[in-house]
Design an enzyme around this catalytic site. Structure first.
Site, PDB file in Angstrom:
ATOM      1  N   VAL A 142     -28.099  29.312  -8.028  1.00  0.00           N
ATOM      2  CA  VAL A 142     -28.120  29.626  -6.645  1.00  0.00           C
ATOM      3  C   VAL A 142     -29.095  28.937  -5.839  1.00  0.00           C
ATOM      4  O   VAL A 142     -28.745  28.358  -4.602  1.00  0.00           O
ATOM      5  CB  VAL A 142     -27.952  31.195  -6.467  1.00  0.00           C
ATOM      6  CG1 VAL A 142     -27.783  31.512  -4.979  1.00  0.00           C
ATOM      7  CG2 VAL A 142     -26.997  31.719  -7.083  1.00  0.00           C
ATOM      8  N   TYR A 163     -36.037  31.399 -26.013  1.00  0.00           N
ATOM      9  CA  TYR A 163     -35.897  32.460 -24.923  1.00  0.00           C
ATOM     10  C   TYR A 163     -35.060  33.601 -25.558  1.00  0.00           C
ATOM     11  O   TYR A 163     -35.381  34.889 -25.547  1.00  0.00           O
ATOM     12  CB  TYR A 163     -35.331  31.944 -23.751  1.00  0.00           C
ATOM     13  CG  TYR A 163     -35.190  33.014 -22.496  1.00  0.00           C
ATOM     14  CD1 TYR A 163     -36.310  33.702 -22.087  1.00  0.00           C
ATOM     15  CD2 TYR A 163     -33.972  33.306 -21.993  1.00  0.00           C
ATOM     16  CE1 TYR A 163     -36.228  34.354 -20.973  1.00  0.00           C
ATOM     17  CE2 TYR A 163     -33.809  34.277 -21.065  1.00  0.00           C
ATOM     18  CZ  TYR A 163     -35.048  34.906 -20.555  1.00  0.00           C
ATOM     19  OH  TYR A 163     -34.843  35.820 -19.385  1.00  0.00           O
ATOM     20  N   ASP A 164     -33.875  33.145 -26.061  1.00  0.00           N
ATOM     21  CA  ASP A 164     -32.856  34.221 -26.493  1.00  0.00           C
ATOM     22  C   ASP A 164     -33.453  35.093 -27.669  1.00  0.00           C
ATOM     23  O   ASP A 164     -33.460  36.161 -27.791  1.00  0.00           O
ATOM     24  CB  ASP A 164     -31.738  33.659 -27.003  1.00  0.00           C
ATOM     25  CG  ASP A 164     -30.749  32.666 -26.138  1.00  0.00           C
ATOM     26  OD1 ASP A 164     -31.529  32.614 -24.713  1.00  0.00           O
ATOM     27  OD2 ASP A 164     -29.682  32.126 -26.240  1.00  0.00           O
ATOM     28  N   ASP A 186     -25.058  25.808 -23.024  1.00  0.00           N
ATOM     29  CA  ASP A 186     -24.841  26.610 -21.865  1.00  0.00           C
ATOM     30  C   ASP A 186     -23.646  27.459 -21.852  1.00  0.00           C
ATOM     31  O   ASP A 186     -22.813  27.069 -22.305  1.00  0.00           O
ATOM     32  CB  ASP A 186     -24.508  25.673 -20.831  1.00  0.00           C
ATOM     33  CG  ASP A 186     -24.698  26.103 -19.336  1.00  0.00           C
ATOM     34  OD1 ASP A 186     -25.572  25.372 -18.538  1.00  0.00           O
ATOM     35  OD2 ASP A 186     -24.030  27.201 -18.855  1.00  0.00           O
TER      36      ASP A 186
HETATM   37  N1  UDP Z   1     -25.747  24.957 -13.104  1.00  0.00           N
HETATM   38  C1  UDP Z   1     -25.245  23.966 -12.323  1.00  0.00           C
HETATM   39  N2  UDP Z   1     -26.105  23.127 -11.731  1.00  0.00           N
HETATM   40  C2  UDP Z   1     -27.251  23.292 -11.378  1.00  0.00           C
HETATM   41  C3  UDP Z   1     -27.949  24.439 -12.027  1.00  0.00           C
HETATM   42  C4  UDP Z   1     -26.993  25.370 -12.995  1.00  0.00           C
HETATM   43  O1  UDP Z   1     -24.117  23.620 -12.501  1.00  0.00           O
HETATM   44  O2  UDP Z   1     -27.903  22.665 -10.508  1.00  0.00           O
HETATM   45  C5  UDP Z   1     -24.921  25.811 -13.886  1.00  0.00           C
HETATM   46  C6  UDP Z   1     -25.661  25.952 -15.532  1.00  0.00           C
HETATM   47  O3  UDP Z   1     -24.918  24.803 -16.220  1.00  0.00           O
HETATM   48  C7  UDP Z   1     -25.132  27.345 -15.710  1.00  0.00           C
HETATM   49  C8  UDP Z   1     -25.163  28.080 -14.479  1.00  0.00           C
HETATM   50  O4  UDP Z   1     -24.949  27.099 -13.358  1.00  0.00           O
HETATM   51  O5  UDP Z   1     -23.869  27.200 -16.423  1.00  0.00           O
HETATM   52  C9  UDP Z   1     -26.118  29.149 -14.439  1.00  0.00           C
HETATM   53  O6  UDP Z   1     -27.416  28.133 -14.651  1.00  0.00           O
HETATM   54  P1  UDP Z   1     -28.849  28.948 -14.481  1.00  0.00           P
HETATM   55  O7  UDP Z   1     -29.684  27.965 -14.594  1.00  0.00           O
HETATM   56  O8  UDP Z   1     -28.791  29.526 -13.031  1.00  0.00           O
HETATM   57  O9  UDP Z   1     -29.100  30.066 -15.419  1.00  0.00           O
HETATM   58  P2  UDP Z   1     -27.911  30.615 -16.849  1.00  0.00           P
HETATM   59  O10 UDP Z   1     -27.150  31.646 -16.365  1.00  0.00           O
HETATM   60  O11 UDP Z   1     -27.519  29.236 -17.540  1.00  0.00           O
HETATM   61  O12 UDP Z   1     -29.386  31.089 -17.578  1.00  0.00           O
END
Ligand code: UDP
Length: 311
Positions: free
Chosen positions: A188, A145-146, A272
């Site tokens: 979210v 993706y990146d 992450d």
């Molecule tokens: N995350 C989490 N629990 C979940 C889903 C995501 O703690 O059920 C964390 C994930 O590890 C990341 C952040 O929430 O640090 C945002 O994750 P997301 O998948 O929404 O998108 P990202 O910003 O990583 O692309």
């Protein structure tokens, strides 16, 4: 204007479509439904200003009549989505970008690529201004993706500089709102789904990693403003209000007081990003844009939407 949106059945694109239709434009949505959902555009059925083509933009798109604007929004965008569709993600951001840039030249249409805060990788600078080149692992678990988005940006600038294409680049930071896929794993919507179903909220790691959450109506307003601006380099779009993932979990639980959910911790996925917060000085200066919707209001609207939907 007649406006083409690739990835038209996606979460953001469906809200962007609503905005453009409300401004009196015609919208042509294109999607192959890899991650887009027919449900997101079901309300547009019968609208004379809306039409839809089921197609994959990695193949050249032949389209009759004039096109004034092309928003290239097509791509899996959640970590689960792009890891599941790795090659498709790379193709839609390379060949797809290529094809739609060619179409923009043929139609004399303005072109916008939806890029991402993932271009900054695991940033060593916080907040991230557009001038930061990022810290990306080129073979990491998010690299499909990146690096694809970084290529899409480079491709867009090459068409702009060499071929005179009229282009715009946005870098989208974490956005939330109605019509997110409840099972795409993003934080979210995952927390809201879990809280409404009285399941534990799955915080990865210690939950001290940060994100900055933008409500969808603010985001699509920003996208539209970038398209109608006269600026060709990337513009960050997001809400600079940064908080930890653990705090997001607590806020969601506070807004769903009837939930019996607790918080559990799961292992942190590799690569992450630990911090993420947009520097939106450029958007403020060039577009006069900044987010208006508070998290309390935005999360409230989203929870209301899913209370019915996820019964
Ligand atoms: N995350 C989490 N629990 C979940 C889903 C995501 O703690 O059920 C964390 C994930 O590890 C990341 C952040 O929430 O640090 C945002 O994750 P997301 O998948 O929404 O998108 P990202 O910003 O990583 O692309």
């Amino acid at each position: 204007m007649r406006i083409l949106i690739s990835g038209g059945a996606g979460f953001l694109s469906s809200h962007l479509t609503d905005l453009l239709l409300s401004q009196g434009h015609q919208v042509v949505g294109v999607d192959n439904f890899i991650t887009g959902k027919a449900d997101n555009i079901a309300h547009l059925k019968g609208n004379p200003n809306y039409s839809f083509i089921e197609a994959d933009v990695i193949k050249p798109l032949s389209i009759d009549g004039p096109i004034d604007r092309i928003y290239h929004m097509a791509s899996p965008a959640s970590p689960i989505g792009y890891v599941k569709h790795q090659v498709a993600t790379m193709k839609v951001n390379s060949e797809g970008t290529w094809n739609l840039l060619e179409l923009s030249l043929a139609k004399k249409a303005r072109f916008l690529i939806a890029s991402t805060s993932e271009c900054y990788g695991d940033p060593q600078v916080n907040p991230q201004p557009e001038t930061y080149w990022g810290n990306v692992n080129p073979i990491g678990l998010r690299s499909m993706y990146d690096e694809a988005k970084r290529f899409a940006e480079a491709c867009t600038m090459a068409y702009h500089r060499e071929r005179g294409a009229d282009t715009r680049i946005i870098r989208i930071f974490n956005t939330y709102g109605p019509r997110m896929d409840p099972h795409d794993g993003r934080v979210v919507i995952s927390f809201i789904r879990q809280a409404l179903h009285n399941e534990p909220l799955t915080v990865f790691g210690d939950g001290m990693q940060t994100r900055s959450l933008c409500y969808v109506s603010d985001l699509v307003d920003g996208i539209n403003r970038v398209m109608e601006s006269d600026f060709h380099e990337p513009i960050n779009l997001g809400n600079p209000n940064e908080l930890t993932i653990l705090d997001i979990a607590k806020e969601v639980l506070a807004l769903i007081p009837e939930s019996k959910s607790t918080i559990t911790h799961h292992p942190m996925p590799p690569d992450d990003p630990k911090l993420r917060r947009p520097d939106i000085s450029r958007a403020k200066q060039i577009l006069g844009w900044e987010p208006k919707v508070s998290r309390r209001e935005g999360l409230g609207k989203m929870i209301d939407f899913y209370r019915d939907k996820l019964k």
